[in-house]
Design a protein around this motif. Sequence first.
Motif, PDB file in Angstrom:
ATOM      1  N   SER A 180     -10.752  32.647  -4.823  1.00 23.30           N
ATOM      2  CA  SER A 180      -9.842  32.119  -5.851  1.00 23.30           C
ATOM      3  C   SER A 180     -10.410  30.912  -6.584  1.00 23.30           C
ATOM      4  N   THR A 181     -11.434  30.276  -6.004  1.00 19.87           N
ATOM      5  CA  THR A 181     -12.005  29.078  -6.631  1.00 19.87           C
ATOM      6  C   THR A 181     -13.379  29.404  -7.222  1.00 19.87           C
ATOM      7  N   VAL A 182     -14.014  28.399  -7.790  1.00 20.88           N
ATOM      8  CA  VAL A 182     -15.393  28.551  -8.276  1.00 20.88           C
ATOM      9  C   VAL A 182     -16.197  27.359  -7.788  1.00 20.88           C
ATOM     10  N   SER A 183     -17.492  27.532  -7.602  1.00 21.73           N
ATOM     11  CA  SER A 183     -18.321  26.447  -7.086  1.00 21.73           C
ATOM     12  C   SER A 183     -18.680  25.448  -8.182  1.00 21.73           C
ATOM     13  N   ASN A 206     -13.388  25.743 -23.308  1.00 24.43           N
ATOM     14  CA  ASN A 206     -12.956  24.356 -23.475  1.00 24.43           C
ATOM     15  C   ASN A 206     -12.866  23.707 -22.090  1.00 24.43           C
ATOM     16  N   PRO A 207     -13.548  22.568 -21.862  1.00 19.59           N
ATOM     17  CA  PRO A 207     -13.524  21.915 -20.546  1.00 19.59           C
ATOM     18  C   PRO A 207     -12.113  21.652 -20.021  1.00 19.59           C
ATOM     19  N   LYS A 208     -11.175  21.426 -20.938  1.00 19.79           N
ATOM     20  CA  LYS A 208      -9.792  21.165 -20.530  1.00 19.79           C
ATOM     21  C   LYS A 208      -9.224  22.322 -19.716  1.00 19.79           C
ATOM     22  N   TYR A 209      -9.531  23.540 -20.143  1.00 19.68           N
ATOM     23  CA  TYR A 209      -9.010  24.715 -19.444  1.00 19.68           C
ATOM     24  C   TYR A 209      -9.759  24.970 -18.137  1.00 19.68           C
ATOM     25  N   VAL A 210     -11.030  24.638 -18.114  1.00 23.74           N
ATOM     26  CA  VAL A 210     -11.821  24.810 -16.886  1.00 23.74           C
ATOM     27  C   VAL A 210     -11.301  23.877 -15.799  1.00 23.74           C
ATOM     28  N   VAL A 211     -11.106  22.604 -16.136  1.00 25.61           N
ATOM     29  CA  VAL A 211     -10.615  21.625 -15.165  1.00 25.61           C
ATOM     30  C   VAL A 211      -9.217  22.008 -14.681  1.00 25.61           C
ATOM     31  N   THR A 212      -8.355  22.401 -15.613  1.00 21.89           N
ATOM     32  CA  THR A 212      -6.988  22.804 -15.252  1.00 21.89           C
ATOM     33  C   THR A 212      -7.009  23.977 -14.275  1.00 21.89           C
ATOM     34  N   ALA A 213      -7.848  24.963 -14.546  1.00 25.20           N
ATOM     35  CA  ALA A 213      -7.942  26.131 -13.669  1.00 25.20           C
ATOM     36  C   ALA A 213      -8.438  25.745 -12.282  1.00 25.20           C
ATOM     37  N   LEU A 214      -9.432  24.857 -12.225  1.00 24.57           N
ATOM     38  CA  LEU A 214      -9.974  24.421 -10.931  1.00 24.57           C
ATOM     39  C   LEU A 214      -8.881  23.826 -10.059  1.00 24.57           C
ATOM     40  N   VAL A 215      -8.059  22.978 -10.653  1.00 19.56           N
ATOM     41  CA  VAL A 215      -6.999  22.293  -9.902  1.00 19.56           C
ATOM     42  C   VAL A 215      -5.882  23.266  -9.520  1.00 19.56           C
ATOM     43  N   LEU A 216      -5.429  24.062 -10.484  1.00 21.58           N
ATOM     44  CA  LEU A 216      -4.314  24.978 -10.225  1.00 21.58           C
ATOM     45  C   LEU A 216      -4.686  26.056  -9.210  1.00 21.58           C
ATOM     46  N   ASN A 217      -5.906  26.558  -9.275  1.00 20.28           N
ATOM     47  CA  ASN A 217      -6.339  27.604  -8.340  1.00 20.28           C
ATOM     48  C   ASN A 217      -6.375  27.111  -6.895  1.00 20.28           C
ATOM     49  N   LEU A 218      -6.658  25.823  -6.735  1.00 20.67           N
ATOM     50  CA  LEU A 218      -6.716  25.254  -5.395  1.00 20.67           C
ATOM     51  C   LEU A 218      -5.373  25.431  -4.687  1.00 20.67           C
ATOM     52  N   PHE A 219      -4.290  25.117  -5.417  1.00 18.26           N
ATOM     53  CA  PHE A 219      -2.951  25.275  -4.850  1.00 18.26           C
ATOM     54  C   PHE A 219      -2.478  26.726  -4.926  1.00 18.26           C
ATOM     55  N   GLY A 220      -2.853  27.407  -6.001  1.00 19.46           N
ATOM     56  CA  GLY A 220      -2.451  28.809  -6.165  1.00 19.46           C
ATOM     57  C   GLY A 220      -2.950  29.685  -5.030  1.00 19.46           C
ATOM     58  N   GLY A 221      -4.156  29.403  -4.545  1.00 18.03           N
ATOM     59  CA  GLY A 221      -4.710  30.172  -3.433  1.00 18.03           C
ATOM     60  C   GLY A 221      -3.844  30.053  -2.191  1.00 18.03           C
ATOM     61  N   PHE A 222      -3.352  28.836  -1.925  1.00 15.51           N
ATOM     62  CA  PHE A 222      -2.471  28.637  -0.773  1.00 15.51           C
ATOM     63  C   PHE A 222      -1.119  29.327  -0.975  1.00 15.51           C
TER      64      PHE A 222
END
Length: 392
Positions: free
Chosen positions: A174-177, A189-205
């Motif tokens: 669910s995450t990316v390295s 857009n970096p804004k969407y990349v950062v948002t996805a990184l954070v949201l996926n962390l919790f989304g996976g749980f």
Amino acid sequence: MKYIIALVGLLVVFGLTYIASSDKRKIRYRPLAVMVVVQAALAFILLNTDIGELLVTGFAEAFGSLLKYAGEGISFVFGGIANEGAAPFFINVLLPIVFISALIGILQYIKVLPFIIKYIGIILSKVNGMGKLESYNAVASAILGQSEVFISVKKQIGLLPKHRLYTLCASAMSTVSMSIVGAYMQMLNPKYVVTALVLNLFGGFIIASIINPYKIEKEDDLLEVQEEEKQSFFEMLGEYIMDGFKVAITVAAMLIGFVALIAMVNGIFTWVFGISFQALLGYVFAPFAFVMGIPWSEAVQAGSIMATKLVSNEFVAMLDLTKQTGLSERTIGIVSVFLVSFANFSSIGIISGAVKGLHEKQGNVVARFGLKLLYGATLVSVLSATIAGLFL
């Protein structure tokens, strides 16, 4: 209207997740509700506040500087190959992974990353109601990578029951390295990349807690992180540089193969049915794009990109997104968040292979629940994109 569609989208995601649950009676709803609220709050901060803009800008500028430094090494080796003003994908997007990988190795060597990963994981375990091992693994996956992370917990791999092993693998998919984030930022857009990184962390749980619910007893909640074999600084540096180069070459090879295969399949479908394979998949995924918050007029186009990511990989899909015209900024944002994860068929082989290399029996277990793993990781991407859509 977008809030109603988002609510429908959340209900669809949770409904599809609930159907696949291995033990519905064990689902704990309080931690789920907390994590959804945390996701929404973080999405709002990152996408709609000055603080979020400052964080994203700082993150993007930091990676921008790193990519410039990487460019010095790349230019030294490959300068003159590219035409003036041209931007070959392999040279400009993939090769910087080598430099980022070297930096990660240095931070690992001086014990900065292990400290950060361990204690963020412990804090996360208080929020998500899951074990310290699962929380550590989620953070470590986002930094070290979906296959490398298992090496750091290899002492515990053979001792884990099937349900805990599933959660570890789900986090990895669910995450990316971090080594590959710079490449994403050159296409999205970096804004969407950062948002996805954070949201996926919790989304996976969130998704794993529904598909695979369980409670860990205190005596079983142990975190034993494997220390890397002691190497000299330059041995370590050489190893991480080579690992980064292998990643770049692997991604390049997969891109060559997948882009060529998709072009061939599109050609065959167009000749036989009068419609390309990707366009056909677009109609299949259009309803999911719509409940994520994408206007119906753009849902087929967006669905095609989403499907491309699933059947090939996120790089191919990101390249497709950069070529699209006529998509609204809202649609681009939602699709971008969806694309930032390793949820695709090839990841099943990568993860099961990584675990099998450490423990053959457990690797076979992972291979058996591979499709369920992909199902859950894809729902994580849909969930993150739906929540991001609330604030776009």
